[in-house]
Motif scaffolding. Structure first.
Motif, PDB file in Angstrom:
ATOM      1  N   LEU A  17       0.809  -1.213   0.000  1.00  0.00           N
ATOM      2  CA  LEU A  17       0.000   0.000   0.000  1.00  0.00           C
ATOM      3  C   LEU A  17       0.848   1.270   0.000  1.00  0.00           C
ATOM      4  O   LEU A  17       0.419   2.318  -0.471  1.00  0.00           O
ATOM      5  N   GLU A  18       2.071   1.182   0.534  1.00  0.00           N
ATOM      6  CA  GLU A  18       2.959   2.345   0.564  1.00  0.00           C
ATOM      7  C   GLU A  18       3.682   2.563  -0.760  1.00  0.00           C
ATOM      8  O   GLU A  18       4.394   3.543  -0.931  1.00  0.00           O
ATOM      9  N   SER A  19       3.472   1.645  -1.699  1.00  0.00           N
ATOM     10  CA  SER A  19       4.119   1.745  -3.002  1.00  0.00           C
ATOM     11  C   SER A  19       3.137   2.267  -4.044  1.00  0.00           C
ATOM     12  O   SER A  19       1.944   2.446  -3.769  1.00  0.00           O
ATOM     13  N   GLY A  30      -7.754   2.694  -3.217  1.00  0.00           N
ATOM     14  CA  GLY A  30      -7.529   1.586  -4.142  1.00  0.00           C
ATOM     15  C   GLY A  30      -6.571   1.962  -5.252  1.00  0.00           C
ATOM     16  O   GLY A  30      -6.335   3.132  -5.543  1.00  0.00           O
ATOM     17  N   TRP A  31      -6.019   0.940  -5.873  1.00  0.00           N
ATOM     18  CA  TRP A  31      -5.000   1.110  -6.909  1.00  0.00           C
ATOM     19  C   TRP A  31      -5.585   1.635  -8.221  1.00  0.00           C
ATOM     20  O   TRP A  31      -5.022   2.514  -8.862  1.00  0.00           O
ATOM     21  N   ARG A  32      -6.713   1.068  -8.637  1.00  0.00           N
ATOM     22  CA  ARG A  32      -7.367   1.513  -9.867  1.00  0.00           C
ATOM     23  C   ARG A  32      -8.760   2.012  -9.548  1.00  0.00           C
ATOM     24  O   ARG A  32      -9.451   1.406  -8.733  1.00  0.00           O
ATOM     25  N   PRO A  33      -9.231   3.097 -10.184  1.00  0.00           N
ATOM     26  CA  PRO A  33      -8.463   3.922 -11.125  1.00  0.00           C
ATOM     27  C   PRO A  33      -7.401   4.749 -10.424  1.00  0.00           C
ATOM     28  O   PRO A  33      -7.526   5.062  -9.240  1.00  0.00           O
ATOM     29  N   ASN A  34      -6.372   5.101 -11.183  1.00  0.00           N
ATOM     30  CA  ASN A  34      -5.279   5.867 -10.615  1.00  0.00           C
ATOM     31  C   ASN A  34      -5.731   7.261 -10.205  1.00  0.00           C
ATOM     32  O   ASN A  34      -6.496   7.902 -10.905  1.00  0.00           O
ATOM     33  N   LYS A  35      -5.240   7.702  -9.050  1.00  0.00           N
ATOM     34  CA  LYS A  35      -5.581   9.032  -8.543  1.00  0.00           C
ATOM     35  C   LYS A  35      -4.308   9.803  -8.206  1.00  0.00           C
ATOM     36  O   LYS A  35      -3.308   9.206  -7.801  1.00  0.00           O
TER      37      LYS A  35
END
Length: 436
Positions: free
Chosen positions: A111-113, A250-255
């Motif tokens: 999550l930190e990446s 969440g990872w997608r969609p990118n923010k």
């Protein structure tokens, strides 16, 4: 690895004048950028120059290029010899690549990446060898630089994607010193920076490991600063940090999130973020990126890493939208490193043919937007950044409106706008408010 021949343009005409030609050749036997597409800004020339007469300076588009102080130059020609754009090295990597979708079993590190938390695992491997890691950090003032890390705590600053070209500084020279002292070194960067390192070193080191990233191209620093200026004017506060891949929702969609001095935070879906839209549509990339020779197979580094947003296999469901990394292993050195992290990751092998078709910048260079020249001209003339994005992107994106929908984080309330594209009718955009 290769031998630099005497530059063909060192000549003696019939009316040779020794004093005059000495000065002409002195100027010509060094880096002289005539076509900017022929310089990737890797910094090999600066690191090889014993006279310290080369500096990297921003041009009017916001990209760095070498400039020579001819009063200090001794006409040695090393900068030409070590330029990877002039003298390409022999790539001995395998064309039969091994490709994986993967993510770190440590959920916190994941999550930190920005993606699957894989790079930090390679840093740990080098740390176990008492080695040195060279990576990229986002420093104060939005300066993106390469740094040397001698322990895992120092290497934490290499987390997260940075959508700007890094300043390699004197890190090629520092890496060479570490290698000559017998230290294990992991050097990471864009493919052109990795080849710049190889070219500078001039020989293979068994204690050197390299990781490159799947690079879409590097955007203009000046454009980025104009974007920040526009945000600061809009929100009446100075920007102090940016996260190009915010995974809190969440990872997608990118923010993309930007924090301000007044403790407010602006968060946008990347696909409705003005800066990111222009980046994806190649409006303001470095000229050399449009003719990139490194978006190809074989890859230049031992291992290549990238955000695996295109992947939708079984591992994606298991991952629960926490982030996935594409790992490509190109040679025996890469295999050695990869085998050392296997027990700490979830992974799934992916067909290389699929990756070549689906993954951006795997096997072809990016194209140049037909609007790039006009965009850059208008920006230099002081045009409003948001207005320019609307002007030059409306036709290419088929969007009815490109206004940047932004929400501000106040107190404990945190909102994110998500973009849902109606695939049956392009141009019909639906905005959904998502609240945690």
């Amino acid at each position: 690895m290769r031998v630099c021949k005497e530059p063909a343009y060192l000549y003696k005409p019939d009316n040779y004048n020794g004093d005059v030609m000495s000065e002409i050749n002195k100027i010509r036997n060094c880096i002289n950028i005539v076509k900017k597409e022929n310089c990737c800004g890797c910094g090999a020339c600066i690191n090889i120059c014993e006279q310290k007469c080369i500096s990297m300076n921003l041009d009017d588009e916001g990209f760095v290029y070498p400039q020579i102080d001819h009063s200090l130059c001794n006409n040695c020609g090393l900068c030409l010899e070590k330029c990877p754009m002039i003298h390409a090295i022999s790539n001995v990597n395998d064309c039969n690549l091994y490709c994986y979708a993967a993510y770190n079993k440590d959920e916190i590190k994941n999550l930190e990446s920005s993606a699957g938390g894989i790079f930090e695992l390679f840093c740990e491997v080098i740390g176990d060898m008492r080695g040195i890691v060279y990576g990229v950090s986002l420093d104060n003032g939005f300066q993106v630089r390469h740094h040397r890390a001698s322990n895992l705590e120092e290497a934490k600053k290499f987390r997260k994607t940075k959508y700007l070209q890094s300043d390699t500084g004197d890190n090629f020279s520092l890496a060479q010193k570490d290698l000559e002292e017998g230290k294990t070194v992991l050097f990471s960067g864009t493919p052109c920076q990795i080849e710049g390192l190889y070219s500078f070193l001039g020989k293979d080191y068994p204690n050197l490991y390299t990781i490159d990233v799947f690079c879409h191209g590097v955007p203009s620093k000046s454009v980025f600063l104009k974007y920040l200026d526009a945000l600061e004017e809009k929100y009446n506060s100075k920007a102090i940090s940016i996260c190009w891949k915010d995974k809190r929702d969440g990872w997608r969609p990118n923010k993309i999130s930007v924090k301000f001095e007044n403790e407010k935070e602006v968060i946008t879906n990347a696909f409705c973020n003005s800066m990111h839209i222009g980046f994806l549509e190649k409006l303001y990339l470095r000229p050399s990126c449009y003719k990139c020779k490194y978006a190809a197979i074989p890859r230049i580094a031992d291992i290549s890493l990238g955000n695996f947003a295109e992947y939708d296999g079984k591992l994606y469901e298991q991952n629960q939208n926490k982030g996935l990394t594409m790992i490509v292993v190109s040679n025996k050195k890469g295999t050695v490193l990869f085998n050392k992290i296997k027990k700490k990751i979830f992974l799934e092998k992916v067909a290389i043919d699929w990756c070549m078709k689906k993954a951006m910048r795997f096997s072809d260079a990016t194209f140049c937007s037909k609007n790039r020249e006009n965009f850059m001209r208008d920006l230099k003339n002081g045009a409003d950044f948001f207005a320019l994005i609307k002007k030059y992107m409306a036709k290419e994106c088929d969007l009815l409106s490109l206004e940047e929908f932004i929400t501000v984080n106040e107190g404990n309330k945190f909102n994110v706008f998500s973009l849902v594209q109606n695939t049956e009718s392009r141009g019909n955009i639906i905005w959904e408010m998502v609240s945690d």
